[in-house]
Design a protein around this motif. Structure first.
Motif, mmCIF file in Angstrom:
data_model
loop_
_atom_site.group_PDB
_atom_site.id
_atom_site.type_symbol
_atom_site.label_atom_id
_atom_site.label_comp_id
_atom_site.label_asym_id
_atom_site.label_seq_id
_atom_site.Cartn_x
_atom_site.Cartn_y
_atom_site.Cartn_z
ATOM 1 N N THR A 72 1.333 -1.250 -0.091
ATOM 2 C CA THR A 72 -0.519 0.063 0.034
ATOM 3 C C THR A 72 0.951 1.224 -0.230
ATOM 4 O OG1 THR A 72 -2.328 -1.313 1.113
ATOM 5 C CG2 THR A 72 -1.846 1.212 1.295
ATOM 6 N N GLY A 73 2.139 0.971 0.349
ATOM 7 C CA GLY A 73 2.758 2.690 0.855
ATOM 8 C C GLY A 73 3.618 2.950 -0.005
ATOM 9 N N ARG A 74 3.751 1.928 -1.442
ATOM 10 C CA ARG A 74 4.491 2.112 -1.956
ATOM 11 C C ARG A 74 3.558 2.094 -4.174
ATOM 12 N NH1 ARG A 74 7.119 -2.651 -0.651
ATOM 13 N NH2 ARG A 74 5.959 -4.363 -1.780
ATOM 14 N N GLN A 75 2.555 1.882 -3.458
ATOM 15 C CA GLN A 75 0.996 2.070 -4.610
ATOM 16 C C GLN A 75 1.111 3.975 -3.999
ATOM 17 O OE1 GLN A 75 -1.665 -0.364 -3.946
ATOM 18 N NE2 GLN A 75 -1.150 -1.898 -5.367
ATOM 19 N N SER A 76 0.866 4.339 -2.848
ATOM 20 C CA SER A 76 0.531 6.065 -2.527
ATOM 21 C C SER A 76 1.750 6.268 -2.726
ATOM 22 C CB SER A 76 0.935 5.964 -1.196
ATOM 23 O OG SER A 76 -0.386 4.836 -0.560
ATOM 24 N N LEU A 77 2.857 6.425 -2.852
ATOM 25 C CA LEU A 77 3.838 6.309 -3.036
ATOM 26 C C LEU A 77 4.038 6.827 -4.754
ATOM 27 C CD1 LEU A 77 7.153 5.566 -1.732
ATOM 28 C CD2 LEU A 77 5.898 7.602 -1.625
ATOM 29 N N THR A 78 3.889 5.418 -5.766
ATOM 30 C CA THR A 78 3.159 5.538 -7.104
ATOM 31 C C THR A 78 3.005 7.149 -7.371
ATOM 32 O OG1 THR A 78 3.639 3.557 -7.085
ATOM 33 C CG2 THR A 78 3.184 4.463 -9.194
ATOM 34 N N GLY A 79 1.531 6.763 -6.683
ATOM 35 C CA GLY A 79 0.851 7.753 -7.298
ATOM 36 C C GLY A 79 1.380 9.314 -7.078
ATOM 37 N N MET A 80 1.670 9.060 -5.791
ATOM 38 C CA MET A 80 1.716 10.761 -5.985
ATOM 39 C C MET A 80 3.515 11.527 -6.614
ATOM 40 S SD MET A 80 1.818 13.605 -3.712
ATOM 41 C CE MET A 80 0.858 12.759 -2.005
ATOM 42 N N ARG A 81 3.867 10.396 -6.975
ATOM 43 C CA ARG A 81 5.433 10.504 -7.870
ATOM 44 C C ARG A 81 4.616 11.027 -10.220
ATOM 45 N NH1 ARG A 81 8.087 5.886 -6.284
ATOM 46 N NH2 ARG A 81 9.903 6.147 -4.794
ATOM 47 N N ARG A 82 3.604 10.455 -9.915
ATOM 48 C CA ARG A 82 2.795 10.899 -10.651
ATOM 49 C C ARG A 82 2.070 11.895 -10.568
ATOM 50 N NH1 ARG A 82 -0.959 6.034 -11.233
ATOM 51 N NH2 ARG A 82 0.515 4.641 -11.456
ATOM 52 N N LEU A 83 0.981 12.176 -9.925
ATOM 53 C CA LEU A 83 0.496 13.750 -9.572
ATOM 54 C C LEU A 83 1.859 14.909 -9.905
ATOM 55 C CD1 LEU A 83 -1.831 15.698 -8.738
ATOM 56 C CD2 LEU A 83 -1.234 14.907 -6.293
ATOM 57 N N LEU A 84 2.644 14.492 -9.056
ATOM 58 C CA LEU A 84 4.356 15.462 -9.025
ATOM 59 C C LEU A 84 4.689 15.820 -10.375
ATOM 60 C CD1 LEU A 84 5.582 14.484 -5.969
ATOM 61 C CD2 LEU A 84 4.686 16.837 -5.935
ATOM 62 N N GLY A 85 5.338 14.241 -10.994
ATOM 63 C CA GLY A 85 4.897 14.296 -12.013
ATOM 64 C C GLY A 85 4.197 15.738 -13.126
ATOM 65 N N VAL A 86 2.155 15.534 -13.231
ATOM 66 C CA VAL A 86 1.863 17.032 -13.866
ATOM 67 C C VAL A 86 1.533 18.087 -13.217
ATOM 68 C CG1 VAL A 86 -0.799 16.835 -13.755
ATOM 69 C CG2 VAL A 86 -0.171 14.778 -14.305
ATOM 70 N N LEU A 87 2.552 17.719 -11.966
ATOM 71 C CA LEU A 87 2.183 19.108 -11.311
ATOM 72 C C LEU A 87 3.347 19.536 -11.823
ATOM 73 C CD1 LEU A 87 1.301 19.235 -8.062
ATOM 74 C CD2 LEU A 87 0.337 20.356 -9.641
ATOM 75 N N ARG A 88 4.329 19.297 -12.287
ATOM 76 C CA ARG A 88 6.240 19.424 -12.793
ATOM 77 C C ARG A 88 5.715 19.919 -14.173
ATOM 78 N NH1 ARG A 88 8.960 15.152 -9.863
ATOM 79 N NH2 ARG A 88 9.477 16.370 -7.678
ATOM 80 N N ALA A 89 5.212 18.927 -14.684
ATOM 81 C CA ALA A 89 4.602 19.054 -16.092
ATOM 82 C C ALA A 89 3.796 20.516 -16.765
ATOM 83 C CB ALA A 89 3.912 18.220 -17.425
ATOM 84 N N ASP A 90 3.360 21.093 -15.981
ATOM 85 C CA ASP A 90 2.566 21.935 -15.819
ATOM 86 C C ASP A 90 3.568 23.573 -15.548
ATOM 87 O OD1 ASP A 90 -0.110 23.981 -15.874
ATOM 88 O OD2 ASP A 90 0.105 23.439 -13.999
ATOM 89 N N ASP A 91 4.547 23.071 -15.352
ATOM 90 C CA ASP A 91 5.263 24.310 -14.541
ATOM 91 C C ASP A 91 4.853 26.276 -14.153
ATOM 92 O OD1 ASP A 91 7.216 25.297 -17.786
ATOM 93 O OD2 ASP A 91 4.614 25.099 -17.017
ATOM 94 N N GLY A 92 3.689 26.287 -14.146
ATOM 95 C CA GLY A 92 2.957 27.197 -13.985
ATOM 96 C C GLY A 92 2.135 27.472 -15.210
ATOM 97 N N ALA A 93 3.232 27.580 -15.657
ATOM 98 C CA ALA A 93 2.656 28.228 -17.394
ATOM 99 C C ALA A 93 0.996 29.211 -17.548
ATOM 100 C CB ALA A 93 2.760 27.774 -19.153
ATOM 101 N N ASP A 94 0.026 28.517 -16.814
ATOM 102 C CA ASP A 94 -0.987 29.547 -17.227
ATOM 103 C C ASP A 94 -1.193 29.293 -16.512
ATOM 104 O OD1 ASP A 94 -1.311 27.462 -19.328
ATOM 105 O OD2 ASP A 94 -2.203 25.385 -18.807
ATOM 106 N N ARG A 95 -0.863 29.865 -15.090
ATOM 107 C CA ARG A 95 -0.529 30.618 -12.997
ATOM 108 C C ARG A 95 -0.999 31.802 -13.999
ATOM 109 N NH1 ARG A 95 1.509 26.453 -9.909
ATOM 110 N NH2 ARG A 95 1.287 24.999 -11.584
ATOM 111 N N ALA A 96 -1.112 33.341 -13.521
ATOM 112 C CA ALA A 96 -0.552 33.929 -13.058
ATOM 113 C C ALA A 96 -0.110 34.347 -12.163
ATOM 114 C CB ALA A 96 -2.023 35.059 -13.370
ATOM 115 N N PRO A 97 0.677 35.179 -12.525
ATOM 116 C CA PRO A 97 1.647 35.621 -10.664
ATOM 117 C C PRO A 97 0.921 35.874 -9.830
ATOM 118 C CG PRO A 97 2.756 36.421 -12.386
ATOM 119 C CD PRO A 97 1.085 36.008 -13.262
#
Length: 125
Positions: free
Chosen positions: A7-32
């Motif tokens: 269960t811990g490994r699955q949770s970490l895998t899910g968190m890594r995926r989420l962080l990958g999505v957030l990093r790919a976004d890189d804030g370009a769509d968000r206003a300062p």
């Protein structure tokens, strides 16, 4: 024990995926986000409502985290919004921002009274 590890490994895998999505976004769509340096613009915008808004800054400017600056800006912004909405008799608003060596404090004062209380419906028996 094996179930908990799995269960811990699955949770970490899910968190890594989420962080990958957030990093790919890189804030370009968000206003300062606004910082304390944007207070003068906020004051100018609020003056367009007819209020005489005065901003006084005292103390020594220090470097603050972006999140802290945005939070302080939003609090002042909400304070001014409340004056416009809930102090109909106000004509002047004074904002004093003081920067100390270990803290930042501000006050927002207006010369209006409270908004009239809403009319209450008559009690029914």
């Amino acid at each position: 024990m094996l179930q908990a590890a799995s269960t811990g490994r699955q949770s970490l895998t899910g968190m890594r995926r989420l962080l990958g999505v957030l990093r790919a976004d890189d804030g370009a769509d968000r206003a300062p986000q606004p910082a304390l340096g944007s207070l003068k613009t906020l004051v100018d915008e609020t003056r367009r409502t007819g209020l005489d808004v005065r901003l006084t800054e005292t103390g020594t400017e220090q470097q603050l985290d972006a999140e802290v600056q945005t939070t302080l800006f939003r609090i002042v912004q909400e304070s001014l919004t409340n004056v416009v909405k809930h102090a109909p008799e106000a004509s002047t608003v004074d904002i004093v921002l003081h920067r100390g060596s270990s803290r930042v404090a501000f006050t927002v004062n207006d010369d209006g009274g409270p908004a009239p209380a809403p009319a209450r419906a008559p009690a029914t028996a």
